[in-house]
Design a protein around this motif. Sequence first.
Motif, PDB file in Angstrom:
ATOM      1  N   ALA A  17       0.827  -1.210   0.000  1.00 15.56           N
ATOM      2  CA  ALA A  17       0.000   0.000   0.000  1.00 15.56           C
ATOM      3  C   ALA A  17       0.861   1.260   0.000  1.00 15.56           C
ATOM      4  O   ALA A  17       0.554   2.229  -0.688  1.00 15.56           O
ATOM      5  CB  ALA A  17      -0.942  -0.008   1.198  1.00 15.56           C
ATOM      6  N   ILE A  20       2.239   1.782  -3.425  1.00  9.95           N
ATOM      7  CA  ILE A  20       1.208   2.376  -4.298  1.00  9.95           C
ATOM      8  C   ILE A  20       1.148   3.881  -4.065  1.00  9.95           C
ATOM      9  O   ILE A  20       1.114   4.663  -5.014  1.00  9.95           O
ATOM     10  CB  ILE A  20      -0.166   1.723  -4.056  1.00  9.95           C
ATOM     11  CG1 ILE A  20      -0.173   0.295  -4.560  1.00  9.95           C
ATOM     12  CG2 ILE A  20      -1.278   2.527  -4.732  1.00  9.95           C
ATOM     13  CD1 ILE A  20      -1.405  -0.497  -4.177  1.00  9.95           C
ATOM     14  N   ALA A  69      -7.349   6.315  -5.740  1.00  7.44           N
ATOM     15  CA  ALA A  69      -6.530   5.247  -6.317  1.00  7.44           C
ATOM     16  C   ALA A  69      -5.177   5.152  -5.636  1.00  7.44           C
ATOM     17  O   ALA A  69      -4.686   4.061  -5.345  1.00  7.44           O
ATOM     18  CB  ALA A  69      -6.343   5.482  -7.820  1.00  7.44           C
ATOM     19  N   PRO A  73      -5.737   2.487  -0.380  1.00  5.10           N
ATOM     20  CA  PRO A  73      -5.130   1.288   0.211  1.00  5.10           C
ATOM     21  C   PRO A  73      -4.166   1.615   1.363  1.00  5.10           C
ATOM     22  O   PRO A  73      -4.132   0.895   2.360  1.00  5.10           O
ATOM     23  CB  PRO A  73      -4.381   0.639  -0.956  1.00  5.10           C
ATOM     24  CG  PRO A  73      -5.077   1.127  -2.164  1.00  5.10           C
ATOM     25  CD  PRO A  73      -5.517   2.527  -1.832  1.00  5.10           C
ATOM     26  N   SER A 104     -10.539  -2.258  -1.067  1.00  8.22           N
ATOM     27  CA  SER A 104      -9.832  -1.003  -1.344  1.00  8.22           C
ATOM     28  C   SER A 104      -8.762  -1.200  -2.412  1.00  8.22           C
ATOM     29  O   SER A 104      -8.585  -0.349  -3.293  1.00  8.22           O
ATOM     30  CB  SER A 104      -9.227  -0.420  -0.067  1.00  8.22           C
ATOM     31  OG  SER A 104      -8.167  -1.201   0.401  1.00  8.22           O
ATOM     32  N   PHE A 105      -8.047  -2.326  -2.367  1.00  4.76           N
ATOM     33  CA  PHE A 105      -7.063  -2.609  -3.409  1.00  4.76           C
ATOM     34  C   PHE A 105      -7.753  -2.841  -4.762  1.00  4.76           C
ATOM     35  O   PHE A 105      -7.264  -2.387  -5.802  1.00  4.76           O
ATOM     36  CB  PHE A 105      -6.210  -3.821  -3.039  1.00  4.76           C
ATOM     37  CG  PHE A 105      -5.080  -3.517  -2.103  1.00  4.76           C
ATOM     38  CD1 PHE A 105      -3.990  -2.769  -2.516  1.00  4.76           C
ATOM     39  CD2 PHE A 105      -5.090  -4.001  -0.808  1.00  4.76           C
ATOM     40  CE1 PHE A 105      -2.932  -2.505  -1.651  1.00  4.76           C
ATOM     41  CE2 PHE A 105      -4.047  -3.743   0.063  1.00  4.76           C
ATOM     42  CZ  PHE A 105      -2.966  -2.990  -0.362  1.00  4.76           C
ATOM     43  N   SER A 108      -8.786   0.368  -6.181  1.00  5.95           N
ATOM     44  CA  SER A 108      -7.597   1.044  -6.680  1.00  5.95           C
ATOM     45  C   SER A 108      -7.206   0.507  -8.055  1.00  5.95           C
ATOM     46  O   SER A 108      -6.793   1.278  -8.938  1.00  5.95           O
ATOM     47  CB  SER A 108      -6.452   0.867  -5.687  1.00  5.95           C
ATOM     48  OG  SER A 108      -5.345   1.622  -6.062  1.00  5.95           O
ATOM     49  N   VAL A 109      -7.336  -0.799  -8.275  1.00  7.19           N
ATOM     50  CA  VAL A 109      -7.044  -1.391  -9.585  1.00  7.19           C
ATOM     51  C   VAL A 109      -7.935  -0.760 -10.649  1.00  7.19           C
ATOM     52  O   VAL A 109      -7.470  -0.339 -11.713  1.00  7.19           O
ATOM     53  CB  VAL A 109      -7.236  -2.924  -9.555  1.00  7.19           C
ATOM     54  CG1 VAL A 109      -7.229  -3.512 -10.956  1.00  7.19           C
ATOM     55  CG2 VAL A 109      -6.172  -3.582  -8.712  1.00  7.19           C
ATOM     56  N   GLY A 146       1.516   1.097  -9.932  1.00  4.09           N
ATOM     57  CA  GLY A 146       0.415   1.140  -8.974  1.00  4.09           C
ATOM     58  C   GLY A 146      -0.635   0.087  -9.269  1.00  4.09           C
ATOM     59  O   GLY A 146      -1.182  -0.541  -8.351  1.00  4.09           O
ATOM     60  N   TYR A 147      -0.911  -0.122 -10.544  1.00  7.59           N
ATOM     61  CA  TYR A 147      -1.880  -1.118 -10.998  1.00  7.59           C
ATOM     62  C   TYR A 147      -1.448  -2.525 -10.578  1.00  7.59           C
ATOM     63  O   TYR A 147      -2.225  -3.285  -9.989  1.00  7.59           O
ATOM     64  CB  TYR A 147      -1.993  -0.994 -12.520  1.00  7.59           C
ATOM     65  CG  TYR A 147      -3.036  -1.822 -13.192  1.00  7.59           C
ATOM     66  CD1 TYR A 147      -4.376  -1.510 -13.073  1.00  7.59           C
ATOM     67  CD2 TYR A 147      -2.680  -2.904 -13.987  1.00  7.59           C
ATOM     68  CE1 TYR A 147      -5.346  -2.252 -13.718  1.00  7.59           C
ATOM     69  CE2 TYR A 147      -3.631  -3.658 -14.628  1.00  7.59           C
ATOM     70  CZ  TYR A 147      -4.963  -3.336 -14.495  1.00  7.59           C
ATOM     71  OH  TYR A 147      -5.916  -4.078 -15.122  1.00  7.59           O
ATOM     72  N   ALA A 150      -1.455  -2.922  -6.778  1.00 10.11           N
ATOM     73  CA  ALA A 150      -2.822  -3.024  -6.261  1.00 10.11           C
ATOM     74  C   ALA A 150      -3.391  -4.428  -6.490  1.00 10.11           C
ATOM     75  O   ALA A 150      -4.117  -4.950  -5.640  1.00 10.11           O
ATOM     76  CB  ALA A 150      -3.713  -1.967  -6.911  1.00 10.11           C
ATOM     77  N   SER A 154      -4.427  -6.812  -3.461  1.00  7.49           N
ATOM     78  CA  SER A 154      -5.758  -7.416  -3.398  1.00  7.49           C
ATOM     79  C   SER A 154      -5.664  -8.919  -3.158  1.00  7.49           C
ATOM     80  O   SER A 154      -6.392  -9.476  -2.321  1.00  7.49           O
ATOM     81  CB  SER A 154      -6.502  -7.125  -4.701  1.00  7.49           C
ATOM     82  OG  SER A 154      -7.797  -7.621  -4.657  1.00  7.49           O
TER      83      SER A 154
END
Length: 167
Positions: A17, A20, A69, A73, A104-105, A108-109, A146-147, A150, A154
């Motif tokens: 997190a 990210i 985004a 997280p 939350s993850f 964010s994705v 970040g993608y 995340a 997750s």
Amino acid sequence: MTKKLQNFLPVVILFLALLIFGSIFLNVLQNNNDEAILTGVTATFGGETFQIGGFLDHKVNFSFLNLLAFSLPALVSIIFVITTINDKKTSMSKLIFGLLLTLSFALSVVLFFQLPENTTHVTTFLGIEGTANYGYLDLAIGAILGYILAILGSITSLIYSLLQFEK
């Protein structure tokens, strides 16, 4: 083994997190020639990207969805680690926190995937304003990182949630 994993996974989740959140300082949007256009800070908080004299002004707007985004997280995982750090047993609260972290993850994705559409700008040319988004741009290294982080967060949060069913 599962007890060690239950104690170790919150640290991994927090680390993912925070990474990210740290990707906000990298380039997140690029054009077709792989030239960086915007950093995550500018895409999130906005700002004036360029101005030519008094007749052309280009400003990026604040984006709450981009803020979510990058920061949701990290915020949820910090609260999670603070509240569950001393609790060694499996519990319903850990399960709920794990599911909240997973959500939350996952959110964010989705928001990283939509980052170009969520980033808007206002261009003023000779007093005439036009608003548009950056939907035509590609994701740069910060958004891709970040993608991926995340997605990993997750999965890790979901594993942590599933471990709460063991006695």
